[in-house]
Scaffold this motif. Sequence first.
Motif, PDB file in Angstrom:
ATOM      1  N   LYS A   1      18.130  20.370  41.553  1.00  0.00           N
ATOM      2  CA  LYS A   1      17.425  19.735  40.150  1.00  0.00           C
ATOM      3  C   LYS A   1      17.365  18.325  40.017  1.00  0.00           C
ATOM      4  O   LYS A   1      16.333  17.951  39.763  1.00  0.00           O
TER       5      LYS A   1
ATOM      6  N   LYS B   1       3.376  16.732  40.637  1.00  0.00           N
ATOM      7  CA  LYS B   1       4.315  16.703  39.529  1.00  0.00           C
ATOM      8  C   LYS B   1       4.497  15.255  38.981  1.00  0.00           C
ATOM      9  O   LYS B   1       4.221  14.387  39.449  1.00  0.00           O
TER      10      LYS B   1
ATOM     11  N   TYR C   1      16.154  21.538  31.529  1.00  0.00           N
ATOM     12  CA  TYR C   1      14.607  21.384  31.565  1.00  0.00           C
ATOM     13  C   TYR C   1      14.145  22.664  32.399  1.00  0.00           C
ATOM     14  O   TYR C   1      14.496  22.875  33.678  1.00  0.00           O
ATOM     15  N   LYS C   2      13.407  23.654  31.830  1.00  0.00           N
ATOM     16  CA  LYS C   2      13.155  24.808  32.263  1.00  0.00           C
ATOM     17  C   LYS C   2      11.742  24.892  33.109  1.00  0.00           C
ATOM     18  O   LYS C   2      11.677  25.645  33.975  1.00  0.00           O
ATOM     19  N   GLU C   3      10.820  23.882  32.623  1.00  0.00           N
ATOM     20  CA  GLU C   3       9.602  23.815  33.253  1.00  0.00           C
ATOM     21  C   GLU C   3       9.753  23.254  34.699  1.00  0.00           C
ATOM     22  O   GLU C   3      10.643  22.659  34.954  1.00  0.00           O
ATOM     23  N   THR C   4       8.552  23.757  35.524  1.00  0.00           N
ATOM     24  CA  THR C   4       8.642  23.303  36.880  1.00  0.00           C
ATOM     25  C   THR C   4       7.723  22.044  37.189  1.00  0.00           C
ATOM     26  O   THR C   4       7.325  21.700  38.246  1.00  0.00           O
ATOM     27  N   ASP C   5       7.392  21.367  36.171  1.00  0.00           N
ATOM     28  CA  ASP C   5       6.212  20.339  36.460  1.00  0.00           C
ATOM     29  C   ASP C   5       6.650  19.059  36.477  1.00  0.00           C
ATOM     30  O   ASP C   5       6.085  18.007  36.588  1.00  0.00           O
TER      31      ASP C   5
ATOM     32  N   SER D   1      14.394  13.468  26.259  1.00  0.00           N
ATOM     33  CA  SER D   1      13.446  14.768  25.813  1.00  0.00           C
ATOM     34  C   SER D   1      12.456  13.991  25.043  1.00  0.00           C
ATOM     35  O   SER D   1      11.209  14.270  25.256  1.00  0.00           O
TER      36      SER D   1
ATOM     37  N   SER E   1       8.447  13.966  26.162  1.00  0.00           N
ATOM     38  CA  SER E   1       7.472  14.539  25.194  1.00  0.00           C
ATOM     39  C   SER E   1       6.261  13.447  24.782  1.00  0.00           C
ATOM     40  O   SER E   1       5.101  13.847  24.948  1.00  0.00           O
TER      41      SER E   1
ATOM     42  N   LYS F   1       4.091  13.240  27.893  1.00  0.00           N
ATOM     43  CA  LYS F   1       2.982  14.350  27.835  1.00  0.00           C
ATOM     44  C   LYS F   1       2.113  14.378  26.895  1.00  0.00           C
ATOM     45  O   LYS F   1       0.789  14.550  27.157  1.00  0.00           O
TER      46      LYS F   1
END
Length: 127
Positions: A18, A38, A66-70, A115, A119, A122
């Motif tokens: 990770k 990414k 962090y669960k997203e793969t981007d 985080s 955010s 993004k």
Amino acid sequence: MKRIYKSKAEYSYNNEDKVHRLVGANFNKVINEDNKNKISFVFLTKRLCELCRQYENIFTKFALSYKETDIFFGVIDITENEIDIDITTYPSFIIIDKENVLQMEDSIVTIDSLSSFLSLYKENSKK
């Protein structure tokens, strides 16, 4: 003449990790080629810095949650490695995309501040 950067020996690079340990020799390849689709979230640390060790633990916990793969998560020790990015304060957290390098300005590092930084990036990158 091509500039030669200081670098530790490369760590084995495993896509299943990770948080990836980066070095000067593989930094550009890993960020700009291997993970070009990414966003890269990188922690720039110093080996003998106690605060850096605390921040690295927070960064790792954030990455693991962090669960997203981007997002590609990486850590590089800048006392033993050179990279071609102008950062003036350490420890530092940066986000790298195809066009920009953004440095986190928060002086207090928590999972929530990491985080929020991601955010905010993004939200602004969608505009």
